[in-house]
Design an enzyme around this catalytic site. Sequence first.
Site, PDB file in Angstrom:
ATOM      1  N   GLY A 185      47.569  48.513  32.782  1.00 23.49           N
ATOM      2  CA  GLY A 185      46.492  47.826  32.044  1.00 23.49           C
ATOM      3  C   GLY A 185      45.354  48.798  31.760  1.00 23.49           C
ATOM      4  O   GLY A 185      44.876  48.913  30.620  1.00 23.49           O
ATOM      5  N   HIS A 186      44.927  49.523  32.801  1.00 27.73           N
ATOM      6  CA  HIS A 186      43.884  50.539  32.595  1.00 27.73           C
ATOM      7  C   HIS A 186      44.351  51.588  31.594  1.00 27.73           C
ATOM      8  O   HIS A 186      43.602  52.023  30.715  1.00 27.73           O
ATOM      9  CB  HIS A 186      43.569  51.260  33.909  1.00 27.73           C
ATOM     10  CG  HIS A 186      43.015  50.394  34.996  1.00 27.73           C
ATOM     11  ND1 HIS A 186      43.704  50.114  36.146  1.00 27.73           N
ATOM     12  CD2 HIS A 186      41.821  49.780  35.122  1.00 27.73           C
ATOM     13  CE1 HIS A 186      42.965  49.353  36.936  1.00 27.73           C
ATOM     14  NE2 HIS A 186      41.820  49.128  36.343  1.00 27.73           N
ATOM     15  N   ASP A 202      39.583  40.524  31.662  1.00 27.19           N
ATOM     16  CA  ASP A 202      38.298  40.059  32.210  1.00 27.19           C
ATOM     17  C   ASP A 202      37.442  39.624  31.017  1.00 27.19           C
ATOM     18  O   ASP A 202      36.491  40.289  30.631  1.00 27.19           O
ATOM     19  CB  ASP A 202      37.643  41.187  33.010  1.00 27.19           C
ATOM     20  CG  ASP A 202      38.557  41.666  34.134  1.00 27.19           C
ATOM     21  OD1 ASP A 202      38.684  40.945  35.126  1.00 27.19           O
ATOM     22  OD2 ASP A 202      39.177  42.738  33.992  1.00 27.19           O
ATOM     23  N   ARG A 231      44.235  44.285  42.304  1.00 26.48           N
ATOM     24  CA  ARG A 231      44.303  43.398  43.474  1.00 26.48           C
ATOM     25  C   ARG A 231      45.701  42.829  43.695  1.00 26.48           C
ATOM     26  O   ARG A 231      45.958  42.265  44.761  1.00 26.48           O
ATOM     27  CB  ARG A 231      43.285  42.264  43.360  1.00 26.48           C
ATOM     28  CG  ARG A 231      41.850  42.749  43.535  1.00 26.48           C
ATOM     29  CD  ARG A 231      40.864  41.595  43.632  1.00 26.48           C
ATOM     30  NE  ARG A 231      39.545  42.022  44.053  1.00 26.48           N
ATOM     31  CZ  ARG A 231      38.500  42.201  43.244  1.00 26.48           C
ATOM     32  NH1 ARG A 231      38.628  41.985  41.946  1.00 26.48           N
ATOM     33  NH2 ARG A 231      37.334  42.597  43.721  1.00 26.48           N
TER      34      ARG A 231
HETATM   35  P1  AMP Z   1      38.758  47.274  36.934  1.00 26.19           P
HETATM   36  O1  AMP Z   1      39.187  48.623  37.429  1.00 26.19           O
HETATM   37  O2  AMP Z   1      39.532  46.147  37.515  1.00 26.19           O
HETATM   38  O3  AMP Z   1      37.266  47.101  36.971  1.00 26.19           O
HETATM   39  O4  AMP Z   1      39.145  47.255  35.395  1.00 26.19           O
HETATM   40  C1  AMP Z   1      38.711  48.259  34.519  1.00 26.19           C
HETATM   41  C2  AMP Z   1      38.990  47.834  33.099  1.00 26.19           C
HETATM   42  O5  AMP Z   1      40.401  47.637  32.942  1.00 26.19           O
HETATM   43  C3  AMP Z   1      38.322  46.505  32.728  1.00 26.19           C
HETATM   44  O6  AMP Z   1      37.827  46.606  31.405  1.00 26.19           O
HETATM   45  C4  AMP Z   1      39.451  45.529  32.829  1.00 26.19           C
HETATM   46  O7  AMP Z   1      39.286  44.396  32.002  1.00 26.19           O
HETATM   47  C5  AMP Z   1      40.625  46.367  32.358  1.00 26.19           C
HETATM   48  N1  AMP Z   1      41.884  45.799  32.837  1.00 26.19           N
HETATM   49  C6  AMP Z   1      42.204  45.453  34.110  1.00 26.19           C
HETATM   50  N2  AMP Z   1      43.431  44.894  34.154  1.00 26.19           N
HETATM   51  C7  AMP Z   1      43.896  44.889  32.868  1.00 26.19           C
HETATM   52  C8  AMP Z   1      45.106  44.428  32.251  1.00 26.19           C
HETATM   53  N3  AMP Z   1      46.082  43.871  32.966  1.00 26.19           N
HETATM   54  N4  AMP Z   1      45.232  44.574  30.914  1.00 26.19           N
HETATM   55  C9  AMP Z   1      44.238  45.141  30.179  1.00 26.19           C
HETATM   56  N5  AMP Z   1      43.077  45.593  30.706  1.00 26.19           N
HETATM   57  C10 AMP Z   1      42.907  45.460  32.032  1.00 26.19           C
END
Ligand code: AMP
Length: 289
Positions: A40-41, A154, A191
Amino acid sequence: MPSTPEIVRTVGGLRDRVAAWRRNGERVGLVPTMGALHDGHLALVRRSLDDCDRTVVSIFVNPTQFAPHEDFETYPRDEARDLGAIGAIGTDVAYMPNAGEMYAEGFTTTVSVADPSNGLCGAVRPHFFQGVATVVSKLLLQCLPDRAYFGEKDYQQLLVIKRLVRDLNIPAEIVGVSTIREPDGLALSSRNAYLSDADRKTAPLLNAIMRQVAEKVAGGVAVAEAETWGRAQLQENGFDPVDYLEVRDGETLAPITDTLAPGHPARVFAAAYLGKTRLIDNIPVARIL
Ligand code: AMP
């Protein structure tokens, strides 16, 4: 060319790199993350690499968006693996400030974004969006990218960030990227690593039940009735507690009462626990006829 990204740990170091790129007329993309990177990232990073000449990925587990009882201490961290993953696709800089660099002694300024922070995650995690809005404002002002990339996973957070950039005249374009999922529908999340084997088998039901709620609402079932059905389904399948399952306007997050009007763009939002793991997801729903 794939290689290890340059690691930058200070605001000054980041500004120097970005200023040099700008002198060459290069476009700069920023992808803020908390690390423990997954596909996703990497979808966000790839989008930036496609759109921009230079890409900065920030990795910072932001303490101010966690409440004292939440998982800041145990949040997954794997710097070496993260650097390998973003280096392999061509990231220029990994910006990895420590907490002291990000929040200097005496730090006391916060950013709070009223409207889009209300309800949903804002209701159950009251500290959360202020922590996110503050750190994202800082990252944008430290880097001053042309574009910054955030996941629709998110979705409420994406709207909070779009609003703060508009309200504070921060000169960056915010780009939302579609959610990346496992083949069984579970949205990728750092998570997910917390899930036990049994909970991992149950987890895709969150998305499956949300899709059924979306179908009901698209088919003309009253929103409140579909929400009640969806919450009961989650509870019966072991999600406990269910923080929320709600259908809201996809642009303003305003609650929707009654049935969905044809053409009205809405989304189903849900957050629920499996064991100690809090899962969130959202999907679009549009009533055609
Ligand atoms: P985080 O590390 O969880 O703060 O996420 C960093 C970025 O990655 C944020 O903009 C999230 O919305 C995005 N993100 C997390 N999981 C996904 C996913 N499954 N698909 C697309 N973007 C994601």
